[in-house]
Design a protein around this motif. Sequence first.
Motif, PDB file in Angstrom:
ATOM      1  N   LEU A 165      -1.835  -8.001   7.406  1.00  0.00           N
ATOM      2  CA  LEU A 165      -1.386  -6.636   7.139  1.00  0.00           C
ATOM      3  C   LEU A 165      -2.418  -5.638   7.659  1.00  0.00           C
ATOM      4  N   GLY A 166      -1.988  -4.402   7.857  1.00  0.00           N
ATOM      5  CA  GLY A 166      -2.933  -3.328   8.155  1.00  0.00           C
ATOM      6  C   GLY A 166      -2.721  -2.640   9.483  1.00  0.00           C
ATOM      7  N   GLY A 167      -2.416  -3.406  10.535  1.00  0.00           N
ATOM      8  CA  GLY A 167      -2.262  -2.795  11.854  1.00  0.00           C
ATOM      9  C   GLY A 167      -1.176  -1.737  11.886  1.00  0.00           C
ATOM     10  N   ASN A 168      -0.043  -2.024  11.253  1.00  0.00           N
ATOM     11  CA  ASN A 168       1.064  -1.064  11.263  1.00  0.00           C
ATOM     12  C   ASN A 168       0.755   0.206  10.476  1.00  0.00           C
ATOM     13  N   ASP A 169      -0.146   0.105   9.513  1.00  0.00           N
ATOM     14  CA  ASP A 169      -0.506   1.302   8.753  1.00  0.00           C
ATOM     15  C   ASP A 169      -1.202   2.334   9.636  1.00  0.00           C
ATOM     16  N   PHE A 170      -1.708   1.867  10.765  1.00  0.00           N
ATOM     17  CA  PHE A 170      -2.277   2.795  11.757  1.00  0.00           C
ATOM     18  C   PHE A 170      -1.247   3.124  12.838  1.00  0.00           C
ATOM     19  N   VAL A 171      -0.750   2.119  13.577  1.00  0.00           N
ATOM     20  CA  VAL A 171       0.089   2.415  14.745  1.00  0.00           C
ATOM     21  C   VAL A 171       1.494   2.863  14.363  1.00  0.00           C
ATOM     22  N   ASN A 172       2.006   2.445  13.210  1.00  0.00           N
ATOM     23  CA  ASN A 172       3.346   2.839  12.792  1.00  0.00           C
ATOM     24  C   ASN A 172       3.338   3.733  11.555  1.00  0.00           C
ATOM     25  N   ASN A 173       2.209   4.405  11.345  1.00  0.00           N
ATOM     26  CA  ASN A 173       2.140   5.361  10.247  1.00  0.00           C
ATOM     27  C   ASN A 173       1.164   6.487  10.608  1.00  0.00           C
ATOM     28  N   TYR A 174      -0.113   6.268  10.421  1.00  0.00           N
ATOM     29  CA  TYR A 174      -1.106   7.331  10.599  1.00  0.00           C
ATOM     30  C   TYR A 174      -1.075   7.930  12.010  1.00  0.00           C
ATOM     31  N   TYR A 175      -0.965   7.041  13.030  1.00  0.00           N
ATOM     32  CA  TYR A 175      -0.978   7.495  14.430  1.00  0.00           C
ATOM     33  C   TYR A 175       0.396   7.431  15.094  1.00  0.00           C
ATOM     34  N   TYR A 194      -8.114   4.546   1.096  1.00  0.00           N
ATOM     35  CA  TYR A 194      -6.871   4.487   0.320  1.00  0.00           C
ATOM     36  C   TYR A 194      -6.108   3.179   0.568  1.00  0.00           C
ATOM     37  N   ILE A 195      -5.895   2.832   1.845  1.00  0.00           N
ATOM     38  CA  ILE A 195      -5.111   1.610   2.101  1.00  0.00           C
ATOM     39  C   ILE A 195      -5.889   0.358   1.685  1.00  0.00           C
ATOM     40  N   ILE A 196      -7.202   0.401   1.764  1.00  0.00           N
ATOM     41  CA  ILE A 196      -8.007  -0.736   1.297  1.00  0.00           C
ATOM     42  C   ILE A 196      -7.825  -0.924  -0.214  1.00  0.00           C
ATOM     43  N   SER A 197      -7.827   0.176  -0.965  1.00  0.00           N
ATOM     44  CA  SER A 197      -7.634   0.072  -2.424  1.00  0.00           C
ATOM     45  C   SER A 197      -6.249  -0.493  -2.744  1.00  0.00           C
ATOM     46  N   GLU A 198      -5.234  -0.102  -1.952  1.00  0.00           N
ATOM     47  CA  GLU A 198      -3.880  -0.639  -2.146  1.00  0.00           C
ATOM     48  C   GLU A 198      -3.818  -2.120  -1.767  1.00  0.00           C
ATOM     49  N   TYR A 199      -4.529  -2.481  -0.723  1.00  0.00           N
ATOM     50  CA  TYR A 199      -4.550  -3.876  -0.273  1.00  0.00           C
ATOM     51  C   TYR A 199      -5.169  -4.772  -1.352  1.00  0.00           C
ATOM     52  N   LYS A 200      -6.217  -4.288  -1.988  1.00  0.00           N
ATOM     53  CA  LYS A 200      -6.860  -5.089  -3.035  1.00  0.00           C
ATOM     54  C   LYS A 200      -5.879  -5.419  -4.152  1.00  0.00           C
ATOM     55  N   LYS A 201      -5.005  -4.470  -4.501  1.00  0.00           N
ATOM     56  CA  LYS A 201      -3.985  -4.709  -5.534  1.00  0.00           C
ATOM     57  C   LYS A 201      -3.005  -5.799  -5.089  1.00  0.00           C
ATOM     58  N   ILE A 202      -2.629  -5.771  -3.815  1.00  0.00           N
ATOM     59  CA  ILE A 202      -1.699  -6.770  -3.266  1.00  0.00           C
ATOM     60  C   ILE A 202      -2.316  -8.164  -3.354  1.00  0.00           C
ATOM     61  N   LEU A 203      -3.572  -8.272  -2.949  1.00  0.00           N
ATOM     62  CA  LEU A 203      -4.252  -9.574  -2.958  1.00  0.00           C
ATOM     63  C   LEU A 203      -4.469 -10.077  -4.383  1.00  0.00           C
ATOM     64  N   ALA A 204      -4.793  -9.180  -5.291  1.00  0.00           N
ATOM     65  CA  ALA A 204      -4.949  -9.573  -6.693  1.00  0.00           C
ATOM     66  C   ALA A 204      -3.616 -10.079  -7.250  1.00  0.00           C
ATOM     67  N   GLN A 255     -15.325  -6.625   2.587  1.00  0.00           N
ATOM     68  CA  GLN A 255     -16.046  -6.361   1.335  1.00  0.00           C
ATOM     69  C   GLN A 255     -15.159  -6.590   0.117  1.00  0.00           C
ATOM     70  N   ILE A 256     -13.876  -6.153   0.175  1.00  0.00           N
ATOM     71  CA  ILE A 256     -13.024  -6.381  -1.006  1.00  0.00           C
ATOM     72  C   ILE A 256     -12.713  -7.862  -1.184  1.00  0.00           C
ATOM     73  N   LEU A 257     -12.686  -8.630  -0.091  1.00  0.00           N
ATOM     74  CA  LEU A 257     -12.491 -10.075  -0.222  1.00  0.00           C
ATOM     75  C   LEU A 257     -13.700 -10.705  -0.917  1.00  0.00           C
ATOM     76  N   ARG A 258     -14.892 -10.263  -0.547  1.00  0.00           N
ATOM     77  CA  ARG A 258     -16.104 -10.741  -1.228  1.00  0.00           C
ATOM     78  C   ARG A 258     -16.076 -10.338  -2.701  1.00  0.00           C
ATOM     79  N   ASP A 259     -15.683  -9.093  -2.961  1.00  0.00           N
ATOM     80  CA  ASP A 259     -15.639  -8.600  -4.342  1.00  0.00           C
ATOM     81  C   ASP A 259     -14.658  -9.417  -5.186  1.00  0.00           C
ATOM     82  N   LEU A 260     -13.481  -9.664  -4.631  1.00  0.00           N
ATOM     83  CA  LEU A 260     -12.477 -10.461  -5.358  1.00  0.00           C
ATOM     84  C   LEU A 260     -13.003 -11.864  -5.635  1.00  0.00           C
TER      85      LEU A 260
END
Length: 366
Positions: A165-175, A194-204, A255-260
């Motif tokens: 996940l993540g690539g589309n949040d740039f090429v098909n959203n922000y940009y 912001y998207i990193i904080s949302e991603y952490k919720k998904i992984l959790a 970093q969030i993967l390490r934190d989790l």
Amino acid sequence: MVSLKVFFFLLVYILALSHRFSPTEASRAFFVFGDSLVDNGNNNYLATTARADAPPYGIDYPSHRPTGRFSNGLNIPDIISENLGAESTLPYLSPELSGERLLVGANFASAGIGILNDTGIQFVNIIRISKQLQYFEQYQQRVSSLIGPDETQRLVNSALVLVTLGGNDFVNNYYLIPYSARSREFSLPDYVRYIISEYKKILARLYELGARRVMVTMTGPLGCVPAELALRSRNGDCAAELLRAADLFNPQLEQILRDLNDELGADVFIAANAFRMHMDFVSNPTAYGFVTSKIACCGQGPYNGVGFCTMASNLCPNRDIYAFWDAFHPSERANRIIVNQFMTGSTEYMYPMNLSTILAMDARTK
């Protein structure tokens, strides 16, 4: 009263069924979540423009027909399954995914989606990540009716999981367009946070649903794909702003993967450095047997990076010498180079360990 002969027959039949629907010691389920880089064909069953169900997609697939994979042949999950000695997981929406085939795992990925629900809104009907997780819950209920809740939990806990996940949040959203809604709302550094904080919720949430070995791919060099070269590059150099996005996103994801993992006290989440995997052949294509890493095999316009790959597009005769199949997606051969790093790469590519190490370690603890 049931005769002894009939009772014996029923007992043998029940034992045969339970054996048939029990995962063997050697088997390991594989689950896939994410976007078009890992979609095996779920979008074929949806009313959306984000589809790869027409030629020349699939030209090098064993059937030589389009399957819904955004590739000339096999994609990353297929090649991982190949390395596991297993058949490819079926798309979750496929009517063929039933009975014993459920025990192989399932692919929930859907082209066009991102971490955020508003990513890919132009594609309308796609399986957003929240829905993919709901389908994962539904999958477990279906398997539980076959092999029981305890065996289902064991199957899910021991499975391998891939998340892209993540690539589309740039090429098909922000940009996606100049002055997009998200780019007006957030500066790039704030958007990434912001998207990193949302991603952490998904992984959790994936962990809550039983996933215990989760390979998470960082985003690749988004500014170097043919579509972005066609749109933003005057001289063939990678688009600096999209490279900056990846440079901000990837370290925070790691970093969030390490934190989790620290919070869980186990190496549940594995970071796959897709940026470096791609940049190896993007920056030095000839070292990997490619004639180009800028021009897509299939497409039109500058770098064959404009619009969709269709029967009317330019099509290269030898897909093995092109790093990119279409405007956004690697060729099968490039996917094989990427998966080789999944399997055997150093900690610069796979942190804290590669897939071969995971398999060997988990085999010892069975």
